[in-house]
Design a protein around this motif. Structure first.
Motif, mmCIF file in Angstrom:
data_model
loop_
_atom_site.group_PDB
_atom_site.id
_atom_site.type_symbol
_atom_site.label_atom_id
_atom_site.label_comp_id
_atom_site.label_asym_id
_atom_site.label_seq_id
_atom_site.Cartn_x
_atom_site.Cartn_y
_atom_site.Cartn_z
ATOM 1 N N SER A 165 0.491 16.434 9.168
ATOM 2 C CA SER A 165 0.878 15.325 10.029
ATOM 3 C C SER A 165 0.627 15.752 11.464
ATOM 4 O O SER A 165 0.735 16.927 11.809
ATOM 5 C CB SER A 165 2.365 15.011 9.846
ATOM 6 N N ILE A 166 0.305 14.834 12.352
ATOM 7 C CA ILE A 166 0.040 15.228 13.733
ATOM 8 C C ILE A 166 1.316 15.619 14.469
ATOM 9 O O ILE A 166 1.255 16.132 15.575
ATOM 10 C CB ILE A 166 -0.713 14.138 14.520
ATOM 11 N N VAL A 226 0.847 -1.185 0.000
ATOM 12 C CA VAL A 226 0.000 0.000 0.000
ATOM 13 C C VAL A 226 0.885 1.237 0.000
ATOM 14 O O VAL A 226 1.824 1.350 0.794
ATOM 15 C CB VAL A 226 -0.923 -0.001 1.230
ATOM 16 N N GLY A 227 0.593 2.187 -0.890
ATOM 17 C CA GLY A 227 1.359 3.427 -0.960
ATOM 18 C C GLY A 227 1.269 4.212 0.331
ATOM 19 O O GLY A 227 0.404 3.976 1.178
ATOM 20 N N GLU A 228 2.153 5.173 0.495
ATOM 21 C CA GLU A 228 2.209 5.894 1.761
ATOM 22 C C GLU A 228 2.580 7.354 1.537
ATOM 23 O O GLU A 228 3.392 7.679 0.669
ATOM 24 C CB GLU A 228 3.234 5.217 2.680
ATOM 25 N N HIS A 229 1.980 8.215 2.349
ATOM 26 C CA HIS A 229 2.268 9.639 2.318
ATOM 27 C C HIS A 229 3.503 9.908 3.173
ATOM 28 O O HIS A 229 3.549 9.530 4.338
ATOM 29 C CB HIS A 229 1.050 10.401 2.867
ATOM 30 N N PRO A 287 -2.368 5.373 10.808
ATOM 31 C CA PRO A 287 -1.980 6.042 9.555
ATOM 32 C C PRO A 287 -2.280 7.534 9.540
ATOM 33 O O PRO A 287 -1.688 8.265 8.737
ATOM 34 C CB PRO A 287 -2.808 5.308 8.497
ATOM 35 N N ILE A 288 -3.189 8.002 10.393
ATOM 36 C CA ILE A 288 -3.492 9.432 10.439
ATOM 37 C C ILE A 288 -2.258 10.238 10.823
ATOM 38 O O ILE A 288 -2.152 11.428 10.533
ATOM 39 C CB ILE A 288 -4.654 9.718 11.428
ATOM 40 N N VAL A 327 -6.214 14.719 17.853
ATOM 41 C CA VAL A 327 -6.687 14.720 16.478
ATOM 42 C C VAL A 327 -8.066 14.088 16.382
ATOM 43 O O VAL A 327 -8.981 14.633 15.753
ATOM 44 C CB VAL A 327 -5.684 13.991 15.563
ATOM 45 N N TYR A 328 -8.259 12.940 17.011
ATOM 46 C CA TYR A 328 -9.555 12.269 16.936
ATOM 47 C C TYR A 328 -10.645 13.062 17.668
ATOM 48 O O TYR A 328 -11.816 13.033 17.269
ATOM 49 C CB TYR A 328 -9.458 10.849 17.485
ATOM 50 N N GLN A 329 -10.273 13.772 18.712
ATOM 51 C CA GLN A 329 -11.279 14.536 19.447
ATOM 52 C C GLN A 329 -11.745 15.781 18.695
ATOM 53 O O GLN A 329 -12.727 16.412 19.096
ATOM 54 C CB GLN A 329 -10.738 14.920 20.829
ATOM 55 N N LEU A 330 -11.075 16.104 17.596
ATOM 56 C CA LEU A 330 -11.543 17.205 16.760
ATOM 57 C C LEU A 330 -12.846 16.849 16.059
ATOM 58 O O LEU A 330 -13.602 17.734 15.651
ATOM 59 C CB LEU A 330 -10.478 17.560 15.716
#
Length: 370
Positions: A94-95, A47-50, A299-300, A351-354
């Motif tokens: 990115s976080i 799988v490609g990746e950023h 991955p986030i 990040v998820y709590q946003l």
């Protein structure tokens, strides 16, 4: 009947970027022999990746030039969009950091180049080979029983053992290495082809009730679309099946538009482990886990491949010290992993709590728990 026996200073289990980078670091900066064992034939779907531009500093350390890679191994990303927390687009970062330049990595070309160079520089590589037994001897060296489909069983004696087996942490599990898992995130995705008249679009993230989508353009008029959710949700909604995957896609407002006219390159989505997990191998002598076998990130975070290579390079230095009869420093390596992981966990939570639009959704409630 006894099996054939081979000797090596360092035995690496896993031929992905972690294993190949550790091999290259040892071959470049020490005189120790390296053997690498890979269960696959190196032809599995990647799988490609950023990645950020810092990837070039890492490959420079491995003494590989950017020009050594095949064309379009690094596909420039000119913009990113994120529909996260609301339905208005915002710039995706990115976080940990916001790099000016970023790229979509062609993992197949990238991974194969690393293993190719490792072989050229002296690594002994066994593809399609499984490890069936690990035994640590009284002198702390390792005796590993392996099997190959045509060459049969054989034994490798190694002074040092490296787990580069990926998110499954297969070697560590067999050795009883303690690990802590924080979620059961999985990715179900497809590679697709775009209409040749289509203008390439921005890398896009979109949150939905059941999880979140990632979509990006690739070289040769292709794209990747991946849905991330928990394993039980993926199973409940049968997202490993193409029809169910497409039904979930319909719940998006933006990603589904990007896939208009795109043709899937397979009849079934691939499924990959994407969980957050950390292991602690510091109690086992002459053993170290690297890359996803040591710490795996959501991955986030866009941390995957960069951390994988850097951890392999750092681990190689600790291995070199120990095999050179210098003071053992693997405890320092493990502490560095834990410190970075602690910071990552806090930032991941923020990040998820946003995203608060689906407060009652099982997926989002899990991410917003203390």
């Amino acid at each position: 009947m006894s099996t054939p026996v081979q000797h090596t200073a360092v035995l690496i289990i896993g031929g992905g970027p972690a294993g190949a980078s550790a091999a290259l670091s040892l071959l470049n900066y020490s005189d120790f022999s390296v053997t690498l064992v890979e269960q696959s034939d190196f032809n599995r779907t990647r799988v490609g990746e950023h990645v950020s531009a810092s990837i070039f500093d890492l490959i420079d350390y491995l003494k590989i030039e950017k020009a050594d890679f095949e064309p379009e191994s690094f596909f420039p990303l000119h913009a990113s969009k994120s529909y996260w927390g609301n339905d208005q687009p915002s710039t995706t970062h990115s976080i940990f950091t916001a790099e000016e330049a970023s790229y979509q990595l062609d993992r197949e070309k990238f991974d194969l180049k690393l293993i190719e160079v490792a072989a050229e520089r002296g690594a002994t590589i066994f593809p399609r080979t499984k490890c069936s037994e690990f035994k640590q001897l009284e002198d702390k060296s390792w005796q590993v029983l392996l099997s190959h489909p045509t060459q049969g069983k054989f034994t490798i004696l190694a002074d040092y053992l490296v787990d580069a087996s990926g998110r499954t942490g297969g070697v560590g599990r067999q050795l009883g290495v303690p690990a802590q898992k924080y979620d059961d995130l999985m990715g179900a995705g497809l590679f697709l082809t775009l209409d040749q008249q289509r203008t390439p679009f921005e890398q896009t993230l979109e949150a939905t009730e059941l999880g979140w989508w990632y979509c990006a353009c690739l070289p040769e008029n292709k794209m990747v679309a991946t849905f991330f959710t928990d394993a039980d949700i993926l199973s409940k909604h049968q997202l490993h099946q193409l029809d169910a995957w497409r039904e979930t896609l319909k719940a998006t407002r933006h990603v589904k538009k990007l896939l208009n006219g795109a043709k899937a390159l397979s009849q079934k989505p691939w499924v990959r482990n994407a969980q957050t997990r950390i292991s602690n191998a510091s109690k086992i002598d002459r053993f170290i886990a690297i890359g996803d076998a040591a710490v795996s990130f959501d991955p986030i975070s866009s941390m995957g491949i960069g951390f994988t290579i850097s951890s392999a390079c750092h681990a190689a230095r600790h291995i070199k010290n120990e095999l050179s009869q210098k003071p053992t420093t693997t405890a320092i390596f493990q502490q560095d992993l834990m410190d970075n992981f602690s910071r990552y966990i806090q930032l991941r939570k923020r990040v998820y709590q946003l995203e608060k639009r689906w407060a009652s959704s099982t997926f989002w409630k899990r991410r917003n728990q203390a």
